[in-house]
Design a protein around this motif. Structure first.
Motif: not given
Ligand code: HPA
Length: 270
Positions: A183-212
Motif C-alpha cells: 500500500v503506497g501512502t503519501s506520508g510523512p507520518t508513519f501510520e496510526t494504529p487505526a490506519e495500519y488496521k485499515f490498510f490491512r482490511v483493504i488488502g495490504g500486506d505492507a505499507v510505505g511512502m514510495s514506489t506506487v
C-alpha cells in the motif's frame, strides 16, 4: 514536459556509453546494491538537466551507469518522494527519462511497515500488487500518446515472470522471501494504529511512502516492473511500537545483504 524528458535523456545518452535496458531505484538503506555495480559513469542529480534534487536523509542523489553481472543498468541512488513536496510528475520524471532512454525493466526497492501478521521485522517481501493510497495519481492531466495510453491496463503491475525468477534465486540460496500487496501512502507520518488496521482490511500486506507512483508511470510506459520491500517495523495490532526513520534504516541495512544477492542475480537474468 515532453521536451524536458527528451533533453534529459539526450544529455544522459551523450554522457555515457552504456545502453541500459534495466533501470533500478534504490530505496531506504538499500544502497548496498551499488557495490554490485561495475561503474562506468556516476552523475550527481544536480548536474542533470531538469532533475529534481533529493532532500531526505539517507538518500544520496546520483545516477549510476554500469553493469551488474554483465547486465547494463541505470541506477538511481536516491529517489524523489511525494512527502518532500515534489508533485507526482516530478516524483516520476526519472522513470519518464528511463522510458525515453529505452529502458524495458524497472527494479525498485523500499522499506515498509508490515501489515500481514505472518511477517516479521527484517523480512523481505516481493511486491506482487499495490494499492494507490496517495490521494493523487501521476497520470492525471493531459495524456501524451507517445508516452502511453489514456487508460493504462494494470492487470499485472509487477511481472509474474520476474517474481517467479526471484523466488527461484532465493530458494537456491535458502533466503526466505515473503510476498504481498504494497500500500503506497503519501506520508510523512508513519501510520496510526487505526490506519495500519485499515490498510490491512483493504488488502495490504505492507505499507510505505514510495514506489506506487513510479510503477504506475513505468506500466504506462510499457516497462516491466519488479519490486521488493523490507519490512522495517510492524503495523500489526499488539506489535506496534514507536518507530523512527533511523530505526527503519537500521533494519533495512541488516536485510540488505540478502536482498542485494537476490536482486543482483535477478538483474543478471535481464
Ligand atoms: N509506514 C509507512 N512507511 C514506512 C513504514 C511504515 O510503517 N516503515 C517504513 N516505511
Amino acid at each position: 514536459m515532453l521536451n524536458k524528458i527528451k533533453e534529459t535523456a539526450d544529455f544522459l545518452k551523450a554522457a555515457q556509453k552504456t545502453q541500459p535496458k534495466t533501470g533500478i531505484i534504490l530505496g531506504t538503506g538499500l544502497g548496498g546494491l551499488v557495490k554490485e555495480i561495475v561503474m562506468e559513469k556516476t552523475i550527481p542529480y544536480n548536474e542533470i538537466p531538469h532533475f529534481p534534487l533529493s532532500t531526505v536523509e539517507g538518500h544520496q542523489g546520483k545516477l549510476i551507469f554500469g553493469t551488474i553481472k554483465g547486465t547494463p543498468v541505470m541506477a538511481m541512488q536516491g529517489r524523489f518522494h511525494y512527502y518532500e513536496g515534489y508533485n507526482m510528475k516530478e516524483v516520476t520524471f526519472p522513470v519518464r527519462v528511463m522510458q525515453q532512454m529505452g529502458i524495458s525493466n524497472l527494479v525498485v526497492s523500499n522499506a515498509s511497515g508490515g501489515l500481514n501478521p505472518d511477517f516479521k521485522v527484517g523480512d523481505i517481501m516481493v511486491i506482487d500488487d499495490h494499492i494507490n493510497m496517495f490521494g493523487d495519481h501521476p497520470l492525471i492531466g493531459k495524456n501524451h500518446k507517445e508516452l502511453g495510453p489514456r487508460f493504462p491496463d494494470m492487470s499485472e503491475p509487477y511481472s509474474k515472470e520476474l517474481i517467479a525468477r526471484a523466488h527461484a534465486i532465493a530458494q537456491k540460496h535458502q533466503i526466505e522471501l515473503k510476498q504481498g500487496v504494497y500500500v503506497g501512502t503519501s506520508g510523512p507520518t508513519f501510520e496510526t494504529p487505526a490506519e495500519y488496521k485499515f490498510f490491512r482490511v483493504i488488502g495490504g500486506d505492507a505499507v510505505g511512502m514510495s514506489t506506487v507512483p513510479e510503477v504506475i508511470v513505468a506500466r504506462h510506459a510499457g516497462i516491466t516492473c519488479f519490486g521488493v520491500s523490507i519490512i522495517t517495523d510492524s503495523g500489526v495490532p499488539g506489535q506496534i511500537v514507536e518507530i523512527s526513520h533511523e530505526e527503519v534504516q537500521e533494519v533495512a541495512a541488516k536485510a540488505e545483504p540478502l536482498m542485494t544477492r537476490v536482486i543482483a542475480e535477478l538483474v543478471a537474468t535481464l
